[in-house]
Design a protein around this motif. Structure first.
Motif, PDB file in Angstrom:
ATOM      1  N   ASP A 120       0.693  -1.286  -0.046  1.00  0.00           N
ATOM      2  CA  ASP A 120      -0.101   0.013  -0.147  1.00  0.00           C
ATOM      3  C   ASP A 120       0.874   1.258   0.133  1.00  0.00           C
ATOM      4  OD1 ASP A 120      -1.667   2.209   0.473  1.00  0.00           O
ATOM      5  OD2 ASP A 120      -1.862   1.464   2.623  1.00  0.00           O
ATOM      6  N   LEU A 123      -1.226   6.333   0.159  1.00  0.00           N
ATOM      7  CA  LEU A 123      -1.206   7.500   0.808  1.00  0.00           C
ATOM      8  C   LEU A 123      -0.284   7.496   2.119  1.00  0.00           C
ATOM      9  CD1 LEU A 123      -4.885   8.776   1.086  1.00  0.00           C
ATOM     10  CD2 LEU A 123      -3.132   9.866  -0.221  1.00  0.00           C
ATOM     11  N   LEU A 158       1.892   3.978   6.586  1.00  0.00           N
ATOM     12  CA  LEU A 158       0.833   3.924   7.460  1.00  0.00           C
ATOM     13  C   LEU A 158      -0.246   3.326   6.493  1.00  0.00           C
ATOM     14  CD1 LEU A 158      -0.936   6.785   6.716  1.00  0.00           C
ATOM     15  CD2 LEU A 158       0.966   7.618   8.366  1.00  0.00           C
TER      16      LEU A 158
HETATM   17  K   LIG Z   1       0.458   3.863   2.649  1.00  0.00           K
END
Ligand SMILES: [K+]
Ligand SMILES: NC(=O)C1=CN([C@@H]2O[C@H](COP(=O)(O)OP(=O)(O)OC[C@H]3O[C@@H](n4cnc5c(N)ncnc54)[C@H](OP(=O)(O)O)[C@@H]3O)[C@@H](O)[C@H]2O)[C@@H](O)CC1
Length: 493
Positions: A120, A123, A158
């Motif tokens: 991921d 963001l 995160l």
């Molecule tokens: K991320």
């Protein structure tokens, strides 16, 4: 090392730039270490799909992708927009990588080598609210592949959609199995509200970022807690490893005593003596590893006449007399781990607040509610802090993110573990491991924190070695404590 907000993180980054670091050098280091950590996590190479936003979070993911490819992984990317529209550095990392296919549609997972790992990189700390537009669609795609196709999600820095400061999980947030946070833990990752989206937590060290001293909130990891890193001196002997005494077990709960004694053995104790009720002696002695000495005891207070360096009281004890246990624990000049039925017995007669400060309490949420009924309904972190402020012993509050704290100390949050640990006996092993660390002379708060980390890591290793979240047993986990100790010393998790 404490935990920081996104603004504080940007200030640390700015300070590193002032000292000569560049965004490219930090990204290269962070991304490489991220890739190495992922390769260590999955013993055989499979397929990695990097999900890319337009900021530097995607750049980290791309550098990691290069490391995985060199380690034999098949790698592809999925982008939220044309690469030309990404940040300059992110685009440069993509070009430097060369030859990575950008998929136009959801990956066709049937023919992809497994494990299938989704990175991921949508963001990071530049996020403003939950994922919007294409990013939201890609986040849903990742979550869908995780739910239905056995994909594992590794969040870079995160999980996209988890607020770095507050831990609020926005709709359409990425749900990660593991979050590898860059440089310093972000405060939001340690909040109870975010645990289900963050998963296990790892720290990717970046030395150029001058990290803050421990504040009120901290992560238990090999990079943040110094205890237990030194190797044993070569002339070590079992007297220095320490003697653990356990008061545990009963006829209906004989296994708990055996698991706690096993935890003490595997946790490094020099000698382990298990004191059990007279009527349970033959039963428990027959089940115990041969290294454990099993002794019948008719009155717990008799232990005060024995020699030991730490005490573990409670696993499988069944109905116990709280006043007798209190006398034992008040008279005990060495640190004790107080667990399970011992906590319940003490809760019924005066509580645990006044017990010596070197003792460690290890309640699960149900036991904690019996010890502190007035704190029911408070968020976990607040309840742990309030309880510690009014009690002397160290508190270890079990949960998916186990918390360790004591009066005037930070709230330490554990970074290891797996949902596979939701099974009987894990707490018994933990109490034995903490007992062993205490017997070896470790400070009580450090022993509790390290014990939680080691047991979580041992369970992660048992799963990596072939168990599943469903099949994992506490005994499997105990058998992997050796690897967990190695990971702690080497900082490889
Ligand atoms: K991320
Ligand atoms: N700090 C350090 O020391 C180091 C940091 N590093 C890494 O850098 C990362 C931070 O990178 P970053 O600042 O480029 O931000 P990042 O989150 O990638 O992208 C933000 C972009 O996304 C957009 N956007 C925002 N919100 C949105 C939303 N809700 N939904 C949709 N889009 C949204 C927004 O664009 P806009 O919408 O404003 O046009 C913005 O341009 C950090 O997490 C770490 O991984 C390491 O490389 C090395 C050391």
């Amino acid at each position: 090392m404490g935990a920081v907000t996104a603004d504080e993180m940007r200030a640390l980054e700015e300070a590193a730039f002032q000292k000569g670091a560049t965004a490219a050098s930090l990204m290269t280091k962070a991304g490489r270490r991220l890739g190495l950590a992922i390769a260590r996590m999955f013993p055989r190479p499979g397929t990695a799909v990097a999900y890319l936003g337009k900021g530097h979070n995607a750049g980290d993911a791309l550098v990691a992708l290069g490391v995985l490819r060199a380690a034999g992984w098949q790698v592809v990317a999925r982008a939220s927009r044309p690469l030309e529209e990404c940040a300059d550095l992110t685009r440069a990392m993509f070009e430097a990588l060369g030859g990575v296919t950008v998929l136009e549609a959801s990956p066709d997972v049937v023919e992809m080598p497994r494990p299938l790992v989704l990175l991921d990189g949508l963001l990071g700390i530049g996020a403003n609210g939950g994922p919007r537009g294409t990013l939201a669609a890609l986040s849903r795609e990742m979550n869908g592949l995780r739910r239905t196709a056995g994909a594992r999600v590794v969040a870079v820095d995160l999980p996209s959609g988890v607020d770095a400061d507050t831990g609020v999980v926005h709709p359409d947030a990425v749900i990660a199995d593991v979050t590898l946070t860059i440089g310093v833990p972000k405060r939001g990752l340690l909040q109870a509200a975010a645990v289900h989206a963050v998963g296990a937590l790892g720290l990717v060290p970046v030395e150029e970022l001058r990290v803050p001293e421990v504040g009120d909130l901290a992560l238990i990891s090999p990079w943040t807690l110094a205890a237990g890193r030194e190797p044993r001196p070569f002339d070590f002997h079992k007297g220095r490893a320490g003697r653990v005494a356990l008061l545990a077990g009963s006829v209906p709960y004989s296994g708990a005593a055996v698991l706690a004694a096993t935890g003490a053995l595997r946790g490094g104790a020099g000698l382990v003596t298990l004191h059990v009720p007279v009527e349970a002696h033959a039963l428990i002695a027959a089940k115990c590893p041969p290294e454990v000495m099993v002794r019948p005891v008719s009155d717990p207070r008799d232990l005060l006449g024995s020699r030991f360096d730490s005490l573990v009281v409670g696993p499988g004890l069944g109905e116990a007399d709280g006043d007798t246990l209190r006398e034992l624990l008040e008279g005990c000049s060495v640190p004790a781990v107080i667990d399970a039925d011992a906590l319940n017995a003490l809760a019924k007669c005066g509580g645990v607040a006044g017990l010596p400060s070197h003792h460690v309490l290890t309640p699960h949420p149900g036991e904690f509610a019996r010890l502190a009924p007035d704190l029911t309904g408070q968020p976990r972190e607040a309840a742990a802090r309030l309880f510690a402020d009014r009690s002397s012993p160290v508190l270890l509050l079990k949960g998916a993110r186990t918390l360790v704290t004591a009066k005037g100390k930070p709230l330490w949050c554990n970074s290891t573990g797996t949902p596979g640990m939701a099974t009987g006996g894990q707490g018994d092993v933990l109490s034995g491991v903490i007992g062993a660390l205490l017997a070896g002379g470790m400070e009580s708060l450090d022993a509790a924190a390290l014990g939680a980390w080691l047991c979580g890591r041992a369970s992660e290793r048992a799963i990596a070695a072939g168990a599943s979240e469903e099949s994992l047993s506490a005994g499997d986990a105990a058998a992997h404590l050796g690897g967990a100790f190695r990971d702690w010393r080497e900082g490889t998790r």
